[in-house]
Design a protein around this motif. Structure first.
Motif, PDB file in Angstrom:
ATOM      1  N   ALA B  33      -6.366   4.300   3.398  1.00  0.00           N
ATOM      2  CA  ALA B  33      -6.782   3.332   4.424  1.00  0.00           C
ATOM      3  C   ALA B  33      -5.696   2.304   4.674  1.00  0.00           C
ATOM      4  N   ILE B  34      -5.135   1.767   3.591  1.00  0.00           N
ATOM      5  CA  ILE B  34      -4.113   0.729   3.764  1.00  0.00           C
ATOM      6  C   ILE B  34      -2.871   1.335   4.429  1.00  0.00           C
ATOM      7  N   LYS B  35      -2.542   2.565   4.076  1.00  0.00           N
ATOM      8  CA  LYS B  35      -1.373   3.218   4.693  1.00  0.00           C
ATOM      9  C   LYS B  35      -1.634   3.502   6.172  1.00  0.00           C
ATOM     10  N   SER B  36      -2.872   3.867   6.503  1.00  0.00           N
ATOM     11  CA  SER B  36      -3.190   4.168   7.908  1.00  0.00           C
ATOM     12  C   SER B  36      -3.085   2.926   8.782  1.00  0.00           C
ATOM     13  N   ALA B  37      -3.193   1.757   8.152  1.00  0.00           N
ATOM     14  CA  ALA B  37      -3.148   0.510   8.931  1.00  0.00           C
ATOM     15  C   ALA B  37      -1.718   0.080   9.256  1.00  0.00           C
ATOM     16  N   ILE B  38      -0.745   0.714   8.609  1.00  0.00           N
ATOM     17  CA  ILE B  38       0.665   0.338   8.812  1.00  0.00           C
ATOM     18  C   ILE B  38       1.230   1.109  10.001  1.00  0.00           C
ATOM     19  N   SER B  39       1.733   0.390  10.985  1.00  0.00           N
ATOM     20  CA  SER B  39       2.304   1.064  12.165  1.00  0.00           C
ATOM     21  C   SER B  39       3.573   1.804  11.743  1.00  0.00           C
ATOM     22  N   THR B  40       4.509   1.097  11.130  1.00  0.00           N
ATOM     23  CA  THR B  40       5.730   1.738  10.638  1.00  0.00           C
ATOM     24  C   THR B  40       6.315   0.923   9.492  1.00  0.00           C
ATOM     25  N   LEU B  41       7.027   1.607   8.611  1.00  0.00           N
ATOM     26  CA  LEU B  41       7.717   0.929   7.507  1.00  0.00           C
ATOM     27  C   LEU B  41       9.221   0.892   7.767  1.00  0.00           C
ATOM     28  N   LYS B  42       9.649   1.616   8.757  1.00  0.00           N
ATOM     29  CA  LYS B  42      11.085   1.786   9.055  1.00  0.00           C
ATOM     30  C   LYS B  42      11.779   0.447   9.276  1.00  0.00           C
ATOM     31  N   GLU B  43      12.820   0.221   8.488  1.00  0.00           N
ATOM     32  CA  GLU B  43      13.670  -0.978   8.608  1.00  0.00           C
ATOM     33  C   GLU B  43      12.919  -2.276   8.304  1.00  0.00           C
ATOM     34  N   LYS B  44      11.739  -2.158   7.731  1.00  0.00           N
ATOM     35  CA  LYS B  44      10.945  -3.371   7.473  1.00  0.00           C
ATOM     36  C   LYS B  44      11.286  -3.994   6.121  1.00  0.00           C
ATOM     37  N   SER B  45      11.292  -5.316   6.094  1.00  0.00           N
ATOM     38  CA  SER B  45      11.357  -6.031   4.813  1.00  0.00           C
ATOM     39  C   SER B  45       9.926  -6.340   4.386  1.00  0.00           C
ATOM     40  N   ILE B  46       9.611  -5.956   3.150  1.00  0.00           N
ATOM     41  CA  ILE B  46       8.203  -5.942   2.731  1.00  0.00           C
ATOM     42  C   ILE B  46       7.991  -6.722   1.435  1.00  0.00           C
ATOM     43  N   LEU B  47       6.906  -7.457   1.406  1.00  0.00           N
ATOM     44  CA  LEU B  47       6.486  -8.136   0.181  1.00  0.00           C
ATOM     45  C   LEU B  47       5.164  -7.515  -0.264  1.00  0.00           C
ATOM     46  N   ASP B  48       5.117  -7.068  -1.517  1.00  0.00           N
ATOM     47  CA  ASP B  48       3.907  -6.425  -2.043  1.00  0.00           C
ATOM     48  C   ASP B  48       3.293  -7.343  -3.104  1.00  0.00           C
ATOM     49  N   LEU B  49       2.174  -7.962  -2.749  1.00  0.00           N
ATOM     50  CA  LEU B  49       1.536  -8.940  -3.649  1.00  0.00           C
ATOM     51  C   LEU B  49       0.540  -8.236  -4.568  1.00  0.00           C
ATOM     52  N   GLY B  50       0.854  -8.192  -5.849  1.00  0.00           N
ATOM     53  CA  GLY B  50       0.044  -7.430  -6.802  1.00  0.00           C
ATOM     54  C   GLY B  50       0.512  -5.989  -6.801  1.00  0.00           C
ATOM     55  N   CYS B  51       1.792  -5.802  -7.066  1.00  0.00           N
ATOM     56  CA  CYS B  51       2.430  -4.482  -6.860  1.00  0.00           C
ATOM     57  C   CYS B  51       2.113  -3.480  -7.959  1.00  0.00           C
ATOM     58  N   GLY B  52       1.538  -3.951  -9.080  1.00  0.00           N
ATOM     59  CA  GLY B  52       1.213  -3.028 -10.174  1.00  0.00           C
ATOM     60  C   GLY B  52       2.441  -2.271 -10.633  1.00  0.00           C
ATOM     61  N   THR B  53       2.311  -0.963 -10.791  1.00  0.00           N
ATOM     62  CA  THR B  53       3.414  -0.176 -11.337  1.00  0.00           C
ATOM     63  C   THR B  53       4.380   0.317 -10.253  1.00  0.00           C
ATOM     64  N   GLY B  54       4.288  -0.256  -9.073  1.00  0.00           N
ATOM     65  CA  GLY B  54       5.330  -0.039  -8.074  1.00  0.00           C
ATOM     66  C   GLY B  54       5.236   1.241  -7.257  1.00  0.00           C
ATOM     67  N   HIS B  55       4.119   1.935  -7.338  1.00  0.00           N
ATOM     68  CA  HIS B  55       3.997   3.157  -6.532  1.00  0.00           C
ATOM     69  C   HIS B  55       4.115   2.880  -5.042  1.00  0.00           C
ATOM     70  N   LYS B 106      11.947 -14.555   4.107  1.00  0.00           N
ATOM     71  CA  LYS B 106      10.743 -14.194   4.860  1.00  0.00           C
ATOM     72  C   LYS B 106      10.671 -12.685   5.008  1.00  0.00           C
ATOM     73  N   PHE B 107       9.471 -12.206   5.308  1.00  0.00           N
ATOM     74  CA  PHE B 107       9.243 -10.762   5.364  1.00  0.00           C
ATOM     75  C   PHE B 107       8.612 -10.374   6.702  1.00  0.00           C
ATOM     76  N   GLU B 108       8.766  -9.086   7.020  1.00  0.00           N
ATOM     77  CA  GLU B 108       8.151  -8.602   8.269  1.00  0.00           C
ATOM     78  C   GLU B 108       6.749  -8.046   8.021  1.00  0.00           C
ATOM     79  N   LEU B 109       6.534  -7.649   6.766  1.00  0.00           N
ATOM     80  CA  LEU B 109       5.223  -7.084   6.425  1.00  0.00           C
ATOM     81  C   LEU B 109       4.855  -7.535   5.010  1.00  0.00           C
ATOM     82  N   ILE B 110       3.681  -8.109   4.873  1.00  0.00           N
ATOM     83  CA  ILE B 110       3.174  -8.447   3.542  1.00  0.00           C
ATOM     84  C   ILE B 110       1.932  -7.598   3.299  1.00  0.00           C
TER      85      ILE B 110
END
Lengths: 248, 248
Positions: B33-55, B106-110
């Motif tokens: 579900a969370i992946k389906s909500a992402i339009s694109t990851l290409k060239e994006k700077s991303i912050l992952d809050l609660g990243c766990g084991t980094g998958h 700053k990030f383009e996607l959190i």
């Protein structure tokens, strides 16, 4: 076939006597919430979808609206509205919301109070609402909360042997569609939709979601109505109010 | 004191073994579900809050993200992430989300996957997220669904004598705040918030709500996992995913 429970004489009599009491969930929970979502009525042209006996239409005029069109499927309701809440700035039209056709008429605010759960095709309704709104126009509606409409069975307060409410029974959430219940008469049909459907259909049709309200009782409700009934709103919400605006 | 259940050795061992099975609600319900909500990851700077084991951080890089910062409160998680999902374009930081301080970054996607129900001050978090987003940046998060977190009691499937699930018990909906549960260990604290709080706090802080997802299982989940478990998602949603963008 659109449902018109309000022209059933038994239902209408009971409903009018309930609403005239002034001591209802509408008075203390739903109407205060929908009114709180309105920024201003001053000089606004308003369409009220499912206007019933016209109390809200009259309220709009009393608060400065320039004109109101009230639409309802029920001949009984519209007759009562004209009699009790008639005004030169209010036009009442008896037609199912789904069949409403207006040419070259647009509104600044469209309101719908507890009518949308009777409408089968929500998506088509939203398209229609959009076509009837001016640029930057607002659409505010209340409907039964998906938590309340989800389960196919009726009577979802689970009680102990002494009649104490233990919890609310929820089920069938993702299965949208018809729910039948007894409300004065058998076979009252409502439509369950999920939160995501309610919200995404607006967004997908060019609306911006401005506010969600899951209302509880105003203080005077807790004084005037059975406190026990209204306290239930803390345990699970009966209604949801969604305020949105047309993306220009 | 921020809760750090993932550094409890019993919890961590069980959790890792669960996640490594690849047969979980995360794999079949929440992550798709969370992946389906992402339009694109290409060239994006991303912050992952609660990243766990980094998958997920690794997934972002594999799908074209320019850089990822992964943040987690748990030293165990961050060590595992560096070991298993390290990459030159990924930076892992061990800190509670609430304490994260970044200057001039700053990030383009959190993104935040199932971490926000552990955070006590949601409003403060949203203010922080906004400050860390570029103009038009997006914020997508999943959290436990308010339907699931509402009732203060645990074990809310009500069953008959044979163990069949009769319905989901809901209660205490409007009472936001702490909920304690047993998940491998006693005293796991989560925070219940209503749908309206989740959404309005975003709007009040300058976000536009783009989409709501109440996910069900993807088809492969119904094949690989106990169908009975995943069918429950039709009866009541475990998760909600909210996609929003920063109003420019």
């Amino acid at each position: 076939m659109k449902q018109n429970i309000y022209d059933n004489p038994i239902f209408f009599k009971e409903y009018i006597s309930l609403r005239e009491s002034g001591v209802t969930f509408n008075d203390f929970v739903e109407q205060p919430a929908i009114k709180s979502a309105i920024s201003t009525l001053k000089e606004k042209s308003i369409l009220d979808l499912g206007c019933g006996t016209g109390h809200f239409a009259k309220y709009c005029i009393e608060n400065g609206a320039s004109k109101v069109m009230g639409v309802d499927i029920s001949r009984n309701m519209i007759e009562q509205a004209k009699k009790e809440n008639g005004h030169e700035k209010i036009e009442y039209i008896c037609t199912p919301i789904e069949d409403l056709e207006l040419h070259n008429q647009k509104f600044e605010l469209i309101i719908s109070s507890l009518a949308i759960h009777y409408i089968e095709d929500y998506s088509k309704l939203i398209v229609k609402v959009r076509s009837l709104l001016n640029k930057n126009g607002e659409f505010i509606f209340s409907t039964e909360h998906p938590i309340v409409t989800a389960r196919k069975e009726m009577n979802n307060w689970v009680k102990d042997g002494s009649g104490n409410k233990l919890h609310w029974a929820l089920d069938d959430y993702q299965e949208e569609g018809k729910r039948e219940e007894h409300w004065y008469i058998d076979g009252v049909i409502k439509y369950h939709r999920t939160i995501s459907t309610l919200i995404n259909t607006l967004i997908d049709n060019g609306f911006i979601v401005e506010k969600i309200i899951e209302p509880q009782s105003i203080p005077s409700g807790l004084e005037q109505m059975s406190k026990l009934e209204l306290i239930n709103e803390e345990r699970r919400p009966s209604f949801i109010v969604i305020k949105s605006s047309k993306l220009s």
